[in-house]
Design a protein around this motif. Structure first.
Motif, short mmCIF file in Angstrom:
data_model
loop_
_atom_site.label_atom_id
_atom_site.label_comp_id
_atom_site.label_asym_id
_atom_site.label_seq_id
_atom_site.Cartn_x
_atom_site.Cartn_y
_atom_site.Cartn_z
N ALA A 345 0.83 -1.20 0.00
CA ALA A 345 0.00 0.00 0.00
C ALA A 345 0.87 1.25 0.00
CB ALA A 345 -0.93 -0.01 1.20
N SER A 346 1.94 1.21 0.78
CA SER A 346 2.85 2.36 0.83
C SER A 346 3.52 2.58 -0.52
CB SER A 346 3.91 2.13 1.92
OG SER A 346 4.84 3.20 1.95
N HIS A 347 3.87 1.47 -1.18
CA HIS A 347 4.49 1.58 -2.50
C HIS A 347 3.51 2.19 -3.51
CE1 HIS A 347 7.04 0.63 -5.94
NE2 HIS A 347 5.98 0.01 -6.50
N SER A 350 3.14 5.97 -2.74
CA SER A 350 4.29 6.86 -2.94
C SER A 350 4.87 6.80 -4.35
CB SER A 350 5.38 6.50 -1.92
OG SER A 350 5.81 5.17 -2.11
N SER A 351 4.49 5.78 -5.12
CA SER A 351 5.07 5.64 -6.46
C SER A 351 4.57 6.76 -7.39
CB SER A 351 4.73 4.28 -7.05
OG SER A 351 5.21 4.20 -8.39
N PRO A 352 5.49 7.52 -8.03
CA PRO A 352 5.07 8.61 -8.97
C PRO A 352 4.41 8.10 -10.23
CG PRO A 352 7.44 8.30 -9.05
CD PRO A 352 6.96 7.42 -7.94
N HIS A 353 4.59 6.80 -10.50
CA HIS A 353 4.02 6.23 -11.73
C HIS A 353 2.54 5.89 -11.58
CE1 HIS A 353 8.08 6.03 -13.29
NE2 HIS A 353 8.47 5.33 -12.20
#
Length: 560
Positions: A345-347, A350-353
């Motif tokens: 969930a954190s990924h 936070s992922s810009p993609h």
């Protein structure tokens, strides 16, 4: 030669018997672990033994004190027993034996003893009442054991929350010297004749039975004609005789003065009973062994109750161990998938993609918060499963130091909420340091969590030394001291009817949707307090704060 027969014992009145009579009866009575006393026709004490004095908790003045001086008598249900309705008063008034009536004696120190009284009137040759001899059977231990078993059965049927330890108390020995030989001989023999709950037997040096009382016939099943002259080994099982148990006991009594044991014995009809046996050596005035006294009590009911209690205790301990192991393993295995949920969930967050719309981003935030709550719940569950009591971990603990450290850890929260924190001086206790720290931390955290947002929080911690009698809702069996620690706050409080519910696992009162928590914190507090042989009680009033009273044993300082 003139023969005198009392009960079923025959003695020749010779010069030798007159010389040994006082020593013989003194030793014979000294072997009997039974409280008894005698009264004259005026109701004044003329004799009592040390077992009676121990039972009463006082030593009355012979020839002066009445039998009911400084005594308070109660019925078995605890209600007041009028003196006129007591066994001794009835015996005096109706000039008849009163057998088997149970009363409660309140001793001078306030403690209570359950006894079964067996007063017997004594008459002279003209039928005039000379006095009373009374035999007291102390059944306190049996009544306490029965009470414990009833309590245990109730707890067992409701998830077996606790098991009370068995209570067993042995009666004391040592009887006082007979002062007036002729009168006391008569009283003693009449007493032995009437006793039915104790088998009182006289053995010769070889263990052959010389006398037989009613109690022996009732317990063992043999008549006097069937048993006199036979070896006392007849009461032992074939295996005990093969292992030479009777010979071992009689040798021990001869060399050490007394032998005590408990075990299964055999009646005439082949049935078994659990006997408590005391064999005491008898000596003449020159110290030569002349025989033995053997006193037997039938404790079969107590043995069955004890075995049942042990079985329940073992089963409860096994189930508690299984439950703790299951909780630990289940919680530990649940942590890994929760960590992965948090990581992924954190990924995603936070992922810009990843281009998430507002609704998806909101759902993801809720997912992460739910994972954090789940992780906290698992951690609390693990903490609860690890909250056990190990005696070796108990050390002196300074409560003042614990509270100071806990308050320091909440410094930021105190500043943010403008908390008024007040802690008084507390004594040392014997405990497990990390558990005491967790107890204090949980209670301070609970006060912060349930503070009233409309006023500044106040947390007060006070303590004082109290007696065991001050601890509410628990039985009092001694004079131990406790430290009473009170945690008070002015938070939102709770209805008093929920005071017990809040200590349950996963139990939370629905007070606010914004209040977070797993519902395990107070359950951990209660378990920690129980591990330290203490008690915790909660008191609350809705919108007017709460108070938690904790009673922990005070550290006992060893005398040098």
């Amino acid at each position: 030669m003139k023969e005198v027969t009392i009960n079923t014992m025959t003695y020749n009145e010779t010069g030798n018997s007159e010389q040994n009579s006082e020593a013989f009866y003194e030793q014979f009575i000294g072997a009997i672990d039974i409280p008894f006393y005698t009264l004259n026709a005026e109701g004044k004490l003329t004799f009592y033994n040390e077992a009676a004095a121990d039972l009463w908790g006082r030593s009355p003045l012979l020839g002066n004190d009445l039998w009911n001086n400084e005594f308070e008598l109660l019925n078995p249900d605890g209600t007041m027993l009028e003196i006129a309705a007591s066994p001794v008063a009835v015996c005096f008034r109706e000039r008849r034996p009163v057998t088997g009536q149970e009363v409660i004696i309140v001793r001078p120190d306030g403690s209570r003893r359950h006894v079964i009284s067996h007063p017997q009137p004594l008459f002279d040759n003209d039928g005039k009442l000379k006095g009373i001899v009374n035999l007291l059977e102390d059944v306190t231990a049996i009544r306490q054991a029965e009470k414990k078993i009833r309590e245990y059965d109730q707890h067992y049927n409701t998830m077996m929350n606790s098991v009370e330890k068995k209570i067993e108390e042995r009666t004391r020995e040592l009887l006082r010297r007979i002062e007036e030989q002729e009168k006391n001989e008569e009283r003693f023999h009449r007493m032995v004749e009437e006793v039915e709950d104790y088998a009182i037997i006289l053995l010769d040096k070889d263990g052959l039975i010389q006398n037989w009382n009613r109690g022996a016939e009732k317990i063992k099943g043999y008549t006097e004609q069937e048993i006199i002259g036979k070896s006392f080994e007849i009461f032992y099982s074939e295996e005990d005789r093969k292992n030479k148990v009777p010979q071992t006991l009689i040798r021990k009594a001869a060399t050490e003065g007394k032998a005590t044991t408990e075990g299964w014995r055999i009646r005439k009809d082949g049935s078994r009973f659990w006997g408590s046996i005391v064999i005491t050596a008898l000596h003449d005035s020159k110290g030569a062994l002349i025989g033995f006294t053997k006193v037997t009590r039938d404790l079969t009911e107590r043995k069955i109750a004890d075995d049942k209690l042990k079985s329940y205790s073992a089963e409860l301990e096994f189930r508690n161990t299984e439950l703790e192991q299951f909780t630990y393993v289940a919680s530990h295995d649940m942590k890994e998938p929760v960590r992965k949920i948090q990581l992924y969930a954190s990924h995603l967050k936070s992922s810009p993609h990843n281009q998430l719309d507002q609704r998806s981003s909101d759902f993801l935030d809720r997912l992460m918060k739910a994972a954090v709550r789940m992780n906290n719940l698992i951690e609390d569950l693990l903490a609860y499963s690890r909250t056990t009591s190990v005696e070796e971990n108990f050390v002196p603990v300074d409560l003042n130091e614990i509270i100071t450290e806990a308050a320091a850890s909440y410094k930021e929260e105190f500043l943010q909420k403008e908390v008024a924190f007040v802690a008084g001086s507390l004594p040392m206790i014997n405990g497990i340091p990390f558990q005491i720290k967790q107890l204090v931390d949980n209670l301070i955290n609970n006060a912060l969590k349930y503070s009233d947002p409309t006023r500044k929080p106040i947390i007060k911690i006070s303590g004082k030394i109290v007696s065991e009698q001050s601890v509410p809702n628990v039985p009092h069996a001694g004079n131990d001291k406790y430290v009473l620690i009170s945690f008070c706050d002015n938070g939102i409080g709770f209805e008093q009817e929920y005071a017990d519910k809040i200590f349950g696992v996963f139990q939370r009162l629905e007070v606010s949707s914004e209040t977070t928590g797993s519902g395990i914190g107070l359950a951990i507090c209660k378990k920690i307090v129980q591990n330290h042989n203490g008690y915790i009680w909660a008191y609350g009033e809705k919108n007017n704060g709460a108070r938690f009273d904790i009673y922990l044993p005070v550290l006992k300082v060893k005398e040098s």
